[in-house]
Design a protein around this motif. Structure first.
Motif, PDB file in Angstrom:
ATOM      1  N   MET A 282      97.825  82.879  17.397  1.00 49.91           N
ATOM      2  CA  MET A 282      96.926  83.774  17.943  1.00 49.91           C
ATOM      3  C   MET A 282      97.371  84.267  19.499  1.00 49.91           C
ATOM      4  O   MET A 282      98.140  83.381  20.166  1.00 49.91           O
ATOM      5  N   ILE A 283      97.135  85.470  19.874  1.00 47.35           N
ATOM      6  CA  ILE A 283      97.787  86.244  20.810  1.00 47.35           C
ATOM      7  C   ILE A 283      96.740  85.601  22.325  1.00 47.35           C
ATOM      8  O   ILE A 283      95.713  85.307  21.970  1.00 47.35           O
ATOM      9  N   THR A 284      97.395  85.773  23.169  1.00 47.53           N
ATOM     10  CA  THR A 284      96.658  85.282  24.492  1.00 47.53           C
ATOM     11  C   THR A 284      96.904  86.345  25.700  1.00 47.53           C
ATOM     12  O   THR A 284      97.778  87.088  25.403  1.00 47.53           O
ATOM     13  N   ALA A 285      95.957  86.508  26.586  1.00 48.14           N
ATOM     14  CA  ALA A 285      95.963  87.302  27.567  1.00 48.14           C
ATOM     15  C   ALA A 285      95.500  86.540  28.916  1.00 48.14           C
ATOM     16  O   ALA A 285      94.240  86.903  29.008  1.00 48.14           O
ATOM     17  N   ARG A 286      96.123  85.966  29.566  1.00 41.75           N
ATOM     18  CA  ARG A 286      95.531  84.868  30.560  1.00 41.75           C
ATOM     19  C   ARG A 286      94.668  85.480  31.772  1.00 41.75           C
ATOM     20  O   ARG A 286      94.059  85.100  32.515  1.00 41.75           O
ATOM     21  N   GLN A 287      95.418  87.069  31.984  1.00 44.67           N
ATOM     22  CA  GLN A 287      94.746  87.735  32.869  1.00 44.67           C
ATOM     23  C   GLN A 287      93.483  88.297  32.694  1.00 44.67           C
ATOM     24  O   GLN A 287      92.737  88.886  33.708  1.00 44.67           O
ATOM     25  N   LEU A 288      93.057  88.163  31.436  1.00 43.25           N
ATOM     26  CA  LEU A 288      91.860  88.745  31.100  1.00 43.25           C
ATOM     27  C   LEU A 288      91.045  87.678  30.821  1.00 43.25           C
ATOM     28  O   LEU A 288      91.307  86.509  30.433  1.00 43.25           O
ATOM     29  N   PRO A 289      89.376  88.009  30.815  1.00 43.33           N
ATOM     30  CA  PRO A 289      88.478  86.869  30.306  1.00 43.33           C
ATOM     31  C   PRO A 289      88.484  86.926  28.764  1.00 43.33           C
ATOM     32  O   PRO A 289      87.704  87.447  28.251  1.00 43.33           O
ATOM     33  N   GLU A 290      89.404  86.224  28.228  1.00 40.41           N
ATOM     34  CA  GLU A 290      89.442  86.345  26.730  1.00 40.41           C
ATOM     35  C   GLU A 290      88.297  85.948  25.907  1.00 40.41           C
ATOM     36  O   GLU A 290      87.867  86.326  24.997  1.00 40.41           O
ATOM     37  N   ASP A 291      87.674  84.771  26.515  1.00 38.03           N
ATOM     38  CA  ASP A 291      86.403  84.120  25.741  1.00 38.03           C
ATOM     39  C   ASP A 291      85.444  85.309  25.751  1.00 38.03           C
ATOM     40  O   ASP A 291      84.917  85.448  24.560  1.00 38.03           O
ATOM     41  N   ALA A 292      85.204  86.029  26.747  1.00 35.25           N
ATOM     42  CA  ALA A 292      84.246  87.144  26.565  1.00 35.25           C
ATOM     43  C   ALA A 292      84.615  88.354  25.854  1.00 35.25           C
ATOM     44  O   ALA A 292      83.724  88.710  25.141  1.00 35.25           O
ATOM     45  N   ILE A 293      85.927  88.675  25.826  1.00 33.29           N
ATOM     46  CA  ILE A 293      86.568  89.574  24.800  1.00 33.29           C
ATOM     47  C   ILE A 293      86.100  89.222  23.143  1.00 33.29           C
ATOM     48  O   ILE A 293      85.822  90.000  22.623  1.00 33.29           O
ATOM     49  N   ARG A 294      86.369  87.958  23.121  1.00 32.58           N
ATOM     50  CA  ARG A 294      86.285  87.612  21.681  1.00 32.58           C
ATOM     51  C   ARG A 294      85.147  87.421  21.295  1.00 32.58           C
ATOM     52  O   ARG A 294      84.717  87.697  20.321  1.00 32.58           O
ATOM     53  N   ALA A 295      84.253  87.107  22.406  1.00 32.14           N
ATOM     54  CA  ALA A 295      82.853  87.038  21.833  1.00 32.14           C
ATOM     55  C   ALA A 295      82.051  88.308  21.718  1.00 32.14           C
ATOM     56  O   ALA A 295      81.370  88.577  20.696  1.00 32.14           O
ATOM     57  N   ARG A 296      82.818  89.261  22.224  1.00 31.10           N
ATOM     58  CA  ARG A 296      81.889  90.519  21.790  1.00 31.10           C
ATOM     59  C   ARG A 296      82.651  91.260  20.436  1.00 31.10           C
ATOM     60  O   ARG A 296      81.994  91.793  19.777  1.00 31.10           O
ATOM     61  N   ALA A 297      84.119  90.937  20.338  1.00 31.93           N
ATOM     62  CA  ALA A 297      84.411  91.234  19.204  1.00 31.93           C
ATOM     63  C   ALA A 297      83.913  90.568  17.903  1.00 31.93           C
ATOM     64  O   ALA A 297      83.898  91.039  16.650  1.00 31.93           O
ATOM     65  N   ARG A 298      83.346  89.478  18.342  1.00 33.73           N
ATOM     66  CA  ARG A 298      82.812  88.373  17.183  1.00 33.73           C
ATOM     67  C   ARG A 298      81.353  89.151  17.128  1.00 33.73           C
ATOM     68  O   ARG A 298      80.901  88.980  15.828  1.00 33.73           O
ATOM     69  N   GLU A 299      80.504  89.237  18.072  1.00 36.94           N
ATOM     70  CA  GLU A 299      79.124  89.248  17.876  1.00 36.94           C
ATOM     71  C   GLU A 299      78.688  90.524  18.367  1.00 36.94           C
ATOM     72  O   GLU A 299      77.414  90.912  17.974  1.00 36.94           O
ATOM     73  N   GLY A 300      79.392  91.634  18.643  1.00 43.52           N
ATOM     74  CA  GLY A 300      79.172  92.850  18.735  1.00 43.52           C
ATOM     75  C   GLY A 300      78.180  92.805  20.055  1.00 43.52           C
ATOM     76  O   GLY A 300      78.343  92.159  21.095  1.00 43.52           O
ATOM     77  N   SER A 301      76.910  93.849  19.851  1.00 43.24           N
ATOM     78  CA  SER A 301      76.370  94.235  21.286  1.00 43.24           C
ATOM     79  C   SER A 301      75.313  92.935  21.851  1.00 43.24           C
ATOM     80  O   SER A 301      75.044  92.715  22.850  1.00 43.24           O
ATOM     81  N   ALA A 302      75.106  91.750  20.945  1.00 42.21           N
ATOM     82  CA  ALA A 302      74.598  90.699  21.167  1.00 42.21           C
ATOM     83  C   ALA A 302      75.546  89.922  22.385  1.00 42.21           C
ATOM     84  O   ALA A 302      74.724  89.422  23.423  1.00 42.21           O
ATOM     85  N   ALA A 303      76.910  90.391  22.480  1.00 38.29           N
ATOM     86  CA  ALA A 303      77.520  89.342  23.446  1.00 38.29           C
ATOM     87  C   ALA A 303      77.287  89.913  24.789  1.00 38.29           C
ATOM     88  O   ALA A 303      77.873  89.515  25.911  1.00 38.29           O
ATOM     89  N   ILE A 304      76.877  91.323  24.949  1.00 38.41           N
ATOM     90  CA  ILE A 304      76.591  91.790  26.521  1.00 38.41           C
ATOM     91  C   ILE A 304      75.469  91.469  27.013  1.00 38.41           C
ATOM     92  O   ILE A 304      75.096  91.616  28.338  1.00 38.41           O
TER      93      ILE A 304
END
Lengths: 417, 331
Positions: A1-23
């Motif tokens: 799995m790729i990582t990007a420590r400078q970004l809020p990974e959890d939040a980005i992944r949540a959006r990718a997973r859940e769509g607009s519910a994650a906002i």
């Protein structure tokens, strides 16, 4: 799995997973949680400011002349007139809107305790469209009428008042007309203790209208009136209901206030503003048009459902709203994470006439449905007395920004004193 | 007036309907509607039947509540005023009128004004491409004709009620004075009545100012913010509405309201927002306005109020067979 420590990974992944519910905050918490800026947000500028008692206290000497003894904190007078109502202290109960949290009996409990305290109470603008009014077979418990009755039965003579909000889309429900012609409100109306509040905006979501989360069945019943959005996904049981934010110009605000005063001459006219960048100008327009009070909800204000980006990044902090509005002869009421005396006193020193309790009040009645809010307010009042007394001031109107020190502000010279 | 206290409430239905006062008042009212149809008919007006319910009614003022009707699952309103339909009807005819029933749940404090009913009838007049001054002439001509017709046709009933015909001499012979809202406010403040300069003349103020005259008069140029979005704003004096009220003499107060209408689409949207209205409610009306509504002016004259004035009754409920006063449950 790729990582990007400078970004809020959890939040980005949540959006990718859940769509607009994650906002939005986790929808599972709707109906049980009170929202607002993230708990991880560091204390804001208002919290960081310090209250700085002086060594020399000429007003204490003046008070000593009155009393013929050394004044103590119990001599600080808290009673005030806010928005045309007489209140025992500069505190009012904020609107809770239609959030289910307030609808589940807590709204009634808060109303009864606020009445007992004699503190003015604001009732949210969409309580009627969402919970009903309380007439013609509707449940009185959750509706507007239930809250007014609970308050009116408990409030002492001569104190407090009820403020009923209405915003653009709630105008369809004619909430103000309903209340104005209701026999249950007659006593409040006849004693000058009823106000209507034109809701221009709210702290947690400046520029957005009201938002609630509803079941699909409930949403179907109000689809003609509100925007209903499948924000949480088509397979979810819940949908998002949004109001329009309303359109305002200086002239529109001015004329709406004129019309309020003309249509409801026996009620006070209040205006609630969101923490917009032109909040100072908007407040001045409202006062000039005859508003008895302007309420400003800082960006820290909360309770209702809002997208996380609004909770965390949109709107002026309360402290900056206070700077932009400044002190005014008419009532300036503010809210935004108020729960104790220090933050309240800082707001008063910066020009507010009173502060509103929102989430803190709901938590207090949730903790103790019969005494929680009463105890919370008593604590706040005691702190206000202790702090004002420490500043050598026995009338809250004497508080000024000299009583505060903001870290990082330029060093003061001796002449500033 | 007959000397009954203003606050007196209607008796039971049987007592009210069998009362000689009610019967005389209703016969006088019959003469008023006949006179109305005669005058407007002679002057080229077409009488239309008014709608009773619709997706919206007029925006209302002074805190009156509308009545919702479940229309096959859609929320419809009982008419509080047919003004929007009057404007639309000018697409068919240039001069129209209705004798239109209305329902307004007025605030409770109006139950004792002697001038408010929840159910009432208006003589609703609208003229395409007319100015306010032209409809002031129509309103004056109509009221004069109604009075003359009634004095001629209802002598016995007026005598029964003890109404002195001399009360109408000035009305029949002299033009009605026209004063601005600003002048009316100043006159009331001069009489030590605390009238707001931004608002409509309040109920007490209307009575006071009405008591000062021996013939009806017009108050014109109400300030914006005192009336709903349908009242047109002056193009040369921003903030001043091209509207009017007709006030009766001898303390009887307002008989009629009207003026030039807002009819341009963009102005309607702006004025709706200024009056706290949601344009989405008015979709059918705004669709008509977007494609063009004729400019117009008109008025609504309260039938029971005119009856009360001509018959010299103490309270407006005496001019209605089944009076409904605010907050009082009656048949």
């Amino acid at each position: 799995m790729i990582t990007a420590r400078q970004l809020p990974e959890d939040a980005i992944r949540a959006r990718a997973r859940e769509g607009s519910a994650a906002i939005f905050p986790d929808v599972a918490g709707y109906g049980r949680s009170l929202f607002g800026a993230d708990v991880d947000t560091p204390p804001d500028e208002l919290d960081r400011a310090r209250i700085v008692p002086p060594v020399f206290v000429p007003r204490r000497l003046e008070k000593m002349f009155d009393l013929a003894r050394e004044p103590v904190y119990g001599d600080v007078g808290l009673s005030t007139v806010l928005g045309g109502f007489t209140a025992p202290s500069p505190v009012f109960l904020c609107a809770f809107g239609s959030t289910q949290v307030a609808g589940s009996g807590l709204g009634i409990a808060a109303s009864e305790q606020a009445g007992r305290l004699g503190m003015p109470m604001v009732i949210g603008e969409n309580v009627v469209p969402m919970h009903g009014y309380g007439r013609m077979g509707e449940s009185v418990e959750d509706g507007l009428l239930g809250r007014i009755r609970a308050y009116a039965d408990a409030v002492p003579d001569g104190l407090g008042g009820v403020v009923v909000q209405q915003s653009t889309e709630d105008a369809d429900a004619e909430v103000w007309n309903l209340v104005y012609s209701d026999p249950s409100a007659t006593k409040l109306l006849e004693t000058g203790r009823l106000a209507f509040e034109l809701k221009v905006g709210q702290g947690a979501k400046p520029g957005l209208g009201g938002m609630t989360v509803l079941s699909r069945t409930a949403a179907g019943e109000i689809a003609e009136q509100y925007t209903v959005d499948e924000a949480f996904g088509r397979d979810q049981a819940m949908v998002l209901r949004s109001s329009s934010p309303g359109t305002f110009t200086g002239e529109i605000l001015r004329q709406q206030i004129h019309l309020m005063r003309n249509n409801y001459p026996r009620a006070r006219a209040w205006v609630k503003l969101h923490p917009g960048r032109d909040v100072g100008e908007a407040a001045r327009v409202a006062w000039a048009a005859g508003a008895d009070a302007v309420t400003v909800d800082g960006a820290e204000g909360g309770t209702g459902w809002a997208p996380s980006v609004f909770l965390d990044q949109v709107g002026l902090p309360l402290v900056e709203c206070l700077r932009r509005v400044g002190k005014h002869d008419a009532s300036l009421l503010v809210s935004g994470r108020i729960w104790e005396g220090a933050r309240a006193l800082k707001c008063l020193a910066m020009g507010a006439s009173a502060v509103g309790l929102g989430r803190a009040a709901l938590l207090a009645v949730d903790e103790d449905a019969t005494e929680g809010l009463v105890r919370l307010v008593r604590c706040l009042e005691l702190e206000l007395r202790l702090l004002a007394s420490a500043l050598g001031k026995y009338d809250l109107a004497d508080l000024t920004t000299d009583d505060l020190w903001f870290p990082g502000s330029s060093a003061r010279t001796e002449q500033d004193g | 007036m007959t000397g009954t206290p203003d606050a007196a409430l209607p008796p039971g239905t049987r007592e009210h309907l069998t009362s000689p006062v009610t019967q005389a008042a209703l016969r006088i009212q019959n003469s008023i509607t006949a006179g109305t149809r005669e005058y407007l008919g002679m002057n080229g007006f077409v009488e239309l039947q008014p709608p009773l319910i619709g997706p919206v009614t007029d925006p209302g003022c002074r805190g009156a509540k509308q009545v919702d009707v479940d229309y096959y699952g859609h929320k419809y309103k009982m008419m509080t005023s047919v003004i929007l339909y009057k404007q639309a009807s000018l697409l068919a005819f240039d001069k129209i009128f209705y004798v239109a029933p209305n329902v307004r749940l007025e605030p409770l404090e109006t139950s004792t004004t002697g001038r408010h009913l929840v159910e009432f009838t208006q003589i609703d007049v609208e003229v395409a491409r007319a100015s306010r001054e032209e409809v002031l002439d129509v309103a004056q001509g109509l009221l004069r004709h109604i009075v003359a017709h009634t004095l001629r046709e209802s002598k016995v009933d007026l005598a029964t009620l003890g109404r002195d015909q001399e009360a109408f001499t000035a009305l029949l012979e002299e033009d009605f004075e026209r004063m601005t809202h600003r002048e009316a406010v100043s006159r009331l403040q001069g009489l030590r009545h605390g009238q707001s300069a931004d608002a409509e003349i309040d109920w007490q103020g209307e009575r006071i100012i009405s008591e000062q005259t021996n013939r009806p008069f017009f108050i014109v140029d109400y300030p914006k913010g005192s009336r709903g979005f349908t009242d047109g704003e002056s193009s040369t004096e921003p903030g001043v509405l091209r509207n009017f009220d007709l006030i009766a003499s001898d303390g009887f107060g307002e008989l009629c309201s009207g003026g030039e209408r807002t009819h341009e689409y963009r102005r309607l949207i702006e004025r709706m927002r200024e009056t706290g209205e949601n344009p989405a409610k008015y979709a059918w009306y705004l669709d008509l306005a977007r494609e063009g509504l004729p400019p117009s002016a008109g008025f609504g004259m309260g039938l029971e109020r005119v009856t009360r004035y001509i018959a010299g009754l103490d309270a407006i409920w005496q001019a209605n067979a089944y009076p409904k006063l605010p907050g009082i449950a009656t048949p």
